[in-house]
Design an enzyme around this catalytic site. Sequence first.
Site, short mmCIF file in Angstrom:
data_model
loop_
_atom_site.label_atom_id
_atom_site.label_comp_id
_atom_site.label_asym_id
_atom_site.label_seq_id
_atom_site.Cartn_x
_atom_site.Cartn_y
_atom_site.Cartn_z
N GLU A 99 -12.73 -28.25 -3.33
CA GLU A 99 -11.76 -28.51 -2.27
C GLU A 99 -12.30 -29.30 -1.09
OE1 GLU A 99 -8.60 -27.79 -2.52
OE2 GLU A 99 -8.79 -26.75 -4.43
N SER A 366 15.32 32.60 -11.52
CA SER A 366 14.47 33.76 -11.20
C SER A 366 13.09 33.39 -10.67
CB SER A 366 14.31 34.63 -12.45
OG SER A 366 15.56 35.16 -12.87
#
Length: 821
Positions: A99, A366
Amino acid sequence: MSADARSGRLRRLGRRALIAGLAGALGLGAALVGWELHRGSVGAPTAAELADPWHQGHRILDRQGRVLRERASDTGLRGHELDLEAIGPRLVGATIESEDRRFFEHDGVDRAAIARAALQSVRHGRMVSGASTISQQLVKLVDSRGEPGARTLGVKLREVARAQNLEEALGKPEILAAYINRLPYGHGLVGPEAAARAYFGVAARDLSWARAAFLAVLPRAPSYLDPYRHLDRVLLRQRALLGALHEDGELSDEEHRAALAEAIELRPLERPFLAPHLVDALVAEHNLSEGQETRTTVDLDLQRDVEGLVRTRMALLADKGASDAAVIVVDNQSGEVLAYVGSADFHDPEISGQVDMIRARRQPGSTLKPFVYALGIAHGHRASEALADVATRFDEPGGSYVPVNFGRGYEGPISLREALAGSLNVPAVRLAAELEGGELLATLRRLGFASLDREAAHYGLALALGSGEVELRELAAAYVTLARGGERIPLRLKVDDPARLGEAVAPGEGERIFDPGVAAQITEILADPLARVRGLHGRGPFVLPYPVAIKTGTSSGYRDTWTVGFSHERTVAVWVGNADGSGTASLTGASGAGYLFADVMRRAMDDVAARAPLWDPELLVAVDVCPLSGAPAGPACPESVRRLERRRGEHDHTDRLDEPCTMHQHVRRDAAAASGWRCDPRGTTSAVVLGDAYEEWLLAHGPRDPTTPWISEGGTPGCGDPGGQTPTLRVSTPANGSVILLGARGGAEAQVIEVEVRVEPPALAASLGELEIVVDGEVAARTGWPFRATIPARAGDHEILARPADPGLSARFEPSRIAVR
């Protein structure tokens, strides 16, 4: 032309040149001033702009760092930011070469590159190469947040100015790191770490030169250079980059040859979507960690295995009207959630698979009963004592409430432990009715049932049977409290510091809800397989190779089936039913959720190296009791059994309870009595004599044992005061409350102990044999009739009682509490 003419012309030309030079200088100066003004007006990317996480995804990891899901940023990107050292020198070097090879030499503008690009454009009549530096590209990425934008001259000049400003604000390494971490590598992958792991399955720092160069060329044109569609294009540029690196001396000849020879093998792109309900819960409840990742407590291996167990069990229940299930597994020492399965199949719309049934509110049946019984025991009830399981009507503000048992029948007298283990409804409601208004609801909320957000009157006594809607994770947390001896700790789905994973919460750091002895008693009952027989008609699915405390539950209409339980190390909570609330084909907690619970508990315990006892054995003491009444066996009791009971206090070292059984009494025939019997300690028949609460039950059911009369106390003369049959042993000397002074020398002195025996007939007193004189829980002496002994007197406060030396004999005790000074 004359010499003068030539001289004049030269002077004119010189003046023009001077004027042109001065004008050029003035123009250049003005341009420089204008440029500086422009730079001042556009500034540099701010700290806030550089901190904007538009390029960063958020990874949700399991406890070992494996990715469960990666959430994209608001721009749809999945970056993972690293510093340069973590990125590694190969990819950093390859990126600079690709780059901006003069990155460390310019001030943000590469003038030589600009000149080269201009000449190439003139020569070829088109743009051949760009001249943007890394700093300029970083500005472009920051300003556009990675989105394509207009490429006008004005935009370009603005980027150049901001790049120069950026170079003055930040060092080169900071600029380079910010740039590389924002580079697009295609498929929504931003930054080298995301790209390296997605394409090659390795960290960026572990990339070879071949792979590093491969990735370094992608940001130039991520779509054009899509490696899955145009691998040849990428390889062509990779080889060119490797050659440039070699020419610049970054690669040796050997490294260059090896890189060219290395085959590039791409991994298929994966988007992990694991433990989906867990991740969705973290997102929905805004519980993700700050930064780029959240480390959850889930163990992916266990998670996958539990998901498989769910699929297997649901296939077996397909014809039973149940289509969905949810499971949560918790480490009891830390509160960490190890597995979180919110449905049988997240991707199945027919079962509403995306609904998280761990967070859904449903009636728990329960499974709330253990907490009712825990409050009962905390208020003085005992696990062995008999409770009345009989038809009972309760008056509530909204009208009468008549609970019924699951099987529609009643057991009459039944021990508390069997009533809980057998999941009987009526005894649980009777216990709840004894509590102060709102006490049960307040306790459940302290346990973490935040879903119970209505007032106590809304639920009424039916709350004891699970009338309120709760979440599976709340149930799991409540049972973790029992597993930890009554101390509540919060469940944890994530940790901010991975080093603290698995860190136990020390005893005392949580919130104390129940006394340790109460929790131990409930745990012992729930872990007793024999006590469960009545409710399950056998051992059911719970045949496990180690003790596990288990409770099942079934909501009305068979809509929800539950099983929750724990070993010392793990708690497992399971729900099976249908997300739309439709009923199953009569599945119960055991037949619906029970088998899956057993499967998951076995798998969860496979990871536990050493198993500890379910409760501290010092918290419970063995007692010999009548199996019917739960009291010490009296003279009329046909047998006694050994049961574990909570210790009663600091000085409670006896293995017997104070009050003997009054349900069994000796009787003789009495034709004039309504029952046909009369209580008489000289009778030769042993009968079960029940109080007023059992009148209707006796009429409807009669005796369970045809060889033993079951009769009503109200219809049987002589039973109103059964105490006459059982001797009362009262320490008469020294009298209760006495203060005894030691001699002047302060040494021990003899203390006479005399015991008075009250029994009918009195002649039976001598038949008791020897008595033990017990001082502060320790046997100090033995004595026979007439029950007189001498013991040393020592300074302090003492409790003295007398009891039969024969543990098979029962008696009432009236101790004497004295002070010796």
